[in-house]
Write a protein that holds these residues in place. Structure first.
Motif, PDB file in Angstrom:
ATOM      1  N   LEU A 198       7.825  10.309 -12.500  1.00  0.00           N
ATOM      2  CA  LEU A 198       8.806  11.382 -12.738  1.00  0.00           C
ATOM      3  C   LEU A 198       9.880  10.940 -13.724  1.00  0.00           C
ATOM      4  N   ALA A 199      10.321   9.687 -13.572  1.00  0.00           N
ATOM      5  CA  ALA A 199      11.357   9.177 -14.487  1.00  0.00           C
ATOM      6  C   ALA A 199      10.820   9.106 -15.916  1.00  0.00           C
ATOM      7  N   TRP A 200       9.585   8.658 -16.062  1.00  0.00           N
ATOM      8  CA  TRP A 200       8.987   8.565 -17.413  1.00  0.00           C
ATOM      9  C   TRP A 200       8.848   9.960 -18.025  1.00  0.00           C
ATOM     10  N   LEU A 201       8.371  10.906 -17.197  1.00  0.00           N
ATOM     11  CA  LEU A 201       8.195  12.277 -17.684  1.00  0.00           C
ATOM     12  C   LEU A 201       9.553  12.893 -18.038  1.00  0.00           C
ATOM     13  N   ALA A 202      10.565  12.575 -17.237  1.00  0.00           N
ATOM     14  CA  ALA A 202      11.915  13.076 -17.529  1.00  0.00           C
ATOM     15  C   ALA A 202      12.417  12.488 -18.852  1.00  0.00           C
ATOM     16  N   TRP A 203      12.150  11.218 -19.050  1.00  0.00           N
ATOM     17  CA  TRP A 203      12.551  10.544 -20.304  1.00  0.00           C
ATOM     18  C   TRP A 203      11.893  11.239 -21.509  1.00  0.00           C
ATOM     19  N   LYS A 204      10.604  11.512 -21.381  1.00  0.00           N
ATOM     20  CA  LYS A 204       9.886  12.189 -22.476  1.00  0.00           C
ATOM     21  C   LYS A 204      10.428  13.613 -22.668  1.00  0.00           C
ATOM     22  N   THR A 205      10.718  14.254 -21.550  1.00  0.00           N
ATOM     23  CA  THR A 205      11.143  15.664 -21.619  1.00  0.00           C
ATOM     24  C   THR A 205      12.488  15.814 -22.305  1.00  0.00           C
ATOM     25  N   VAL A 206      13.425  14.928 -21.988  1.00  0.00           N
ATOM     26  CA  VAL A 206      14.756  15.109 -22.580  1.00  0.00           C
ATOM     27  C   VAL A 206      14.767  14.804 -24.072  1.00  0.00           C
ATOM     28  N   ARG A 252       0.821  -1.224   0.000  1.00  0.00           N
ATOM     29  CA  ARG A 252       0.000   0.000   0.000  1.00  0.00           C
ATOM     30  C   ARG A 252       0.854   1.273   0.000  1.00  0.00           C
ATOM     31  N   TRP A 253       2.062   1.221   0.590  1.00  0.00           N
ATOM     32  CA  TRP A 253       2.879   2.445   0.576  1.00  0.00           C
ATOM     33  C   TRP A 253       4.039   2.389  -0.432  1.00  0.00           C
ATOM     34  N   VAL A 302       5.134   7.534  -8.036  1.00  0.00           N
ATOM     35  CA  VAL A 302       5.652   8.912  -8.062  1.00  0.00           C
ATOM     36  C   VAL A 302       7.011   8.963  -8.762  1.00  0.00           C
ATOM     37  N   PHE A 303       7.931   8.099  -8.322  1.00  0.00           N
ATOM     38  CA  PHE A 303       9.276   8.145  -8.905  1.00  0.00           C
ATOM     39  C   PHE A 303       9.279   7.588 -10.338  1.00  0.00           C
ATOM     40  N   PRO A 345       2.664   3.747  -4.151  1.00  0.00           N
ATOM     41  CA  PRO A 345       2.725   5.183  -4.465  1.00  0.00           C
ATOM     42  C   PRO A 345       4.146   5.687  -4.706  1.00  0.00           C
ATOM     43  N   ILE A 346       5.107   5.131  -3.948  1.00  0.00           N
ATOM     44  CA  ILE A 346       6.497   5.566  -4.167  1.00  0.00           C
ATOM     45  C   ILE A 346       6.935   5.192  -5.586  1.00  0.00           C
TER      46      ILE A 346
END
Lengths: 48, 499
Positions: free
Chosen positions: A26-34, A14-15, A22-23, A18-19
């Motif tokens: 963020l990593a996927w979004l960072a991959w797309k962003t770069v 359960r905890w 979240v991480f 979410p970790i």
């Protein structure tokens, strides 16, 4: 505090989920962003 | 009670993730990592810092907008004894020689007039969208005057923006922009980049040339809608500057009317039968058009000249020795080879096109060519009676009318061809009318009609390759003359006095 400790011990999924979300998110979004050229201008419209 | 228990459960579920994120932020802060926000666009974002304080010179600034393709501009601290002028726009503006403008602005002024300090912030490929972002940031340089010369790149830039959106949808871009507030996110971006895991696209020079093709299927209404953004951007810039009491000069842009339009789509409301009829008429006109002038109306990408076609390394002229005679422009432009590099530097394409244009301007026709052109004109007029806003049809009609001696009819048709182009890579009456309207709508903005000035100077009112390298760029000496014209306008002098 006791309640939190119990929760952490007894319901790890359960905890941890979410970790990971979240991480991982963020990593996927960072991959797309770069993949988007980051500088204000990366194209050579003018020929050398 | 039940609600409270649910809230506690959600809190407990999210608390470890929040704690882990906070811990990561603290650790990265301690390590000094992730402090630089990852940019998510090619400057289509106010967060893209085009101009930053220069740490080497207190009070000075430097640009970070040329990506190694040109030296960044180093702007010294403001000197109260100088009149600072900033230039904004795309590659044409980038080609403006600032020293020539400063010289022309200072020419004939007495010692009591502050010396001009001209800083060129033009950048190839920039349309009004990115110019507006740069413009707002550049106001920190505290200019007394700003000059805006933009209008050729609206569809080129929109193509770049569309490509950014393909990498990152608007929603994801918003999310990424928000995430740049986290060191964790920025550090992840840095790590992925350093690992070479996701290389940025870095297109070759060839790749840019198709950007406008994203819009080649636009209807004319869509084209006009895109131009409304141009109007909005210009208006924003003019208002921002005028609110600060800055002198604003906004210019119409000079285009090559003999560069064919880039996209000619059919109006959606046109019936299939009428479309077929119009297509047949256009085809018949094309077939009838004399082959000697075919290069003038050719509109395939390979048929178009670019800037580099006029500045190749020098080489001997071909054995046939044919060197076209270019038209002379009146003083102060002084055409022919005064404006254009000598023919030894031209590519084969430029030479062939210049030879075709020489014949086009000479208008010496055989009887058979005259009959053929009258036939072509008739077919084109029939086609345009069905589709009046067909860009290629108007362009070819302009060429036919010109060759048949109808100068005004030719100019009108060429102007329509540019105006109705669905994905233009040059300014037109449509963009220049927007410039004029914006100047009229914002109090105190000064309107410099460069396009009208050069059309008036051009032999027969038709600008050609003597002045233009391609659809929108002037030859280098053309920029020098233009700087004198601009200075004359800014100083309130008559156009010719500055030379």
């Amino acid at each position: 505090m006791k309640r939190i400790a119990t929760f952490l011990r007894e319901r790890p999924l359960r905890w941890i989920a979410p970790i990971v979300l979240v991480f991982g998110g963020l990593a996927w979004l960072a991959w797309k962003t770069v993949q988007v050229p980051a500088l204000p201008f990366t194209y050579r419209v003018d020929f050398p | 009670m039940r609600v409270l228990r649910g809230a506690v459960r959600v809190f407990l579920t999210l608390l470890p993730a929040a704690a882990a994120l906070t811990a990561a932020e603290v650790v990265l802060l301690g390590l000094g990592l992730g402090g630089t926000p990852a940019l998510t666009s090619r400057g289509f974002d106010a967060a893209a810092a085009y101009i930053v304080p220069d740490p080497a010179r207190p009070g000075g600034w430097r640009t970070q907008m040329f990506d190694g393709t040109a030296p960044e501009r180093e702007v010294p601290p403001r000197d109260p004894a100088k009149h600072r002028v900033l230039l904004f726009g795309g590659s044409n503006t980038g080609g403006f020689p600032p020293a020539a403008l400063a010289f022309a602005l200072d020419h004939g002024t007495d010692a009591s007039t502050p010396r001009a300090e001209v800083i060129n912030l033009g950048r190839a490929g920039y349309g009004s969208g990115r110019v507006a972002i740069l413009f707002e940031q550049a106001l920190a340089l505290k200019p007394q005057s700003v000059v805006i010369y933009a209008g050729h790149n609206e569809f080129v830039e929109a193509g770049f923006e569309a490509e950014v959106a393909e990498h990152l949808s608007p929603t994801l871009r918003k999310a990424a922009t928000a995430a740049t507030g986290l060191r964790t996110f920025n550090a992840l971006c840095d790590a992925i980049r350093a690992g070479g895991g996701a290389p940025q696209s870095n297109p070759t020079p060839k790749a840019w040339s198709g950007e406008f093709e994203r819009f080649k299927d636009f209807t004319y209404d869509q084209t006009l809608a895109q131009l409304e953004q141009y109007r909005a951007n210009l208006t924003t810039m003019c208002r921002m500057a005028r609110e600060r009491g800055i002198d604003v000069v906004i210019c119409t842009v000079i285009s090559n009317p003999l560069a064919p339009p880039f996209s000619s789509t059919w109006p959606p409301e046109l019936s299939e039968a009428n479309r077929r009829r119009a297509r047949l008429e256009l085809f018949a006109a094309h077939e009838a058009f004399p082959k000697r002038f075919a290069a003038v109306i050719a509109d395939a990408p390979a048929d178009r000249t670019h800037a580099q076609d006029w500045r190749r390394p020098a080489r001997p002229l071909p054995p046939d020795g044919k060197v076209p005679t270019l038209r002379e422009w009146p003083s102060p432009v002084r055409g022919g080879y005064h404006l254009i590099p000598p023919p030894e530097h031209w590519s084969d394409l430029a030479r062939e096109l210049a030879i075709a244009h020489e014949a086009f301007f000479a208008r010496v026709l055989t009887d058979a060519e005259r009959v053929a052109l009258e036939t072509a004109r008739s077919h084109l007029e029939t086609a345009l009676a069905i589709v009046p806003d067909h860009p290629a049809g108007n362009f070819r009609l302009g060429a036919a009318r010109w060759l048949l001696g109808d100068d005004q009819g030719a100019r009108d048709a060429f102007a329509n061809a540019a105006r109705f182009d669905r994905a233009p890579r040059k300014g037109s009456d449509a963009t220049n009318e927007i410039v004029e309207a914006v100047a009229a709508s914002v109090e105190g903005v000064r309107f410099f009609d460069a396009a009208a000035l050069y059309a008036q100077r051009a032999p027969n009112g038709l600008i050609g390759l003597e002045l233009m390298k391609d659809e929108c760029h002037l030859h280098e000496r053309g920029y020098r003359v233009l700087m004198h014209d601009l200075a004359d306008f800014m100083r309130g002098r008559a156009p010719e006095e500055g030379l």
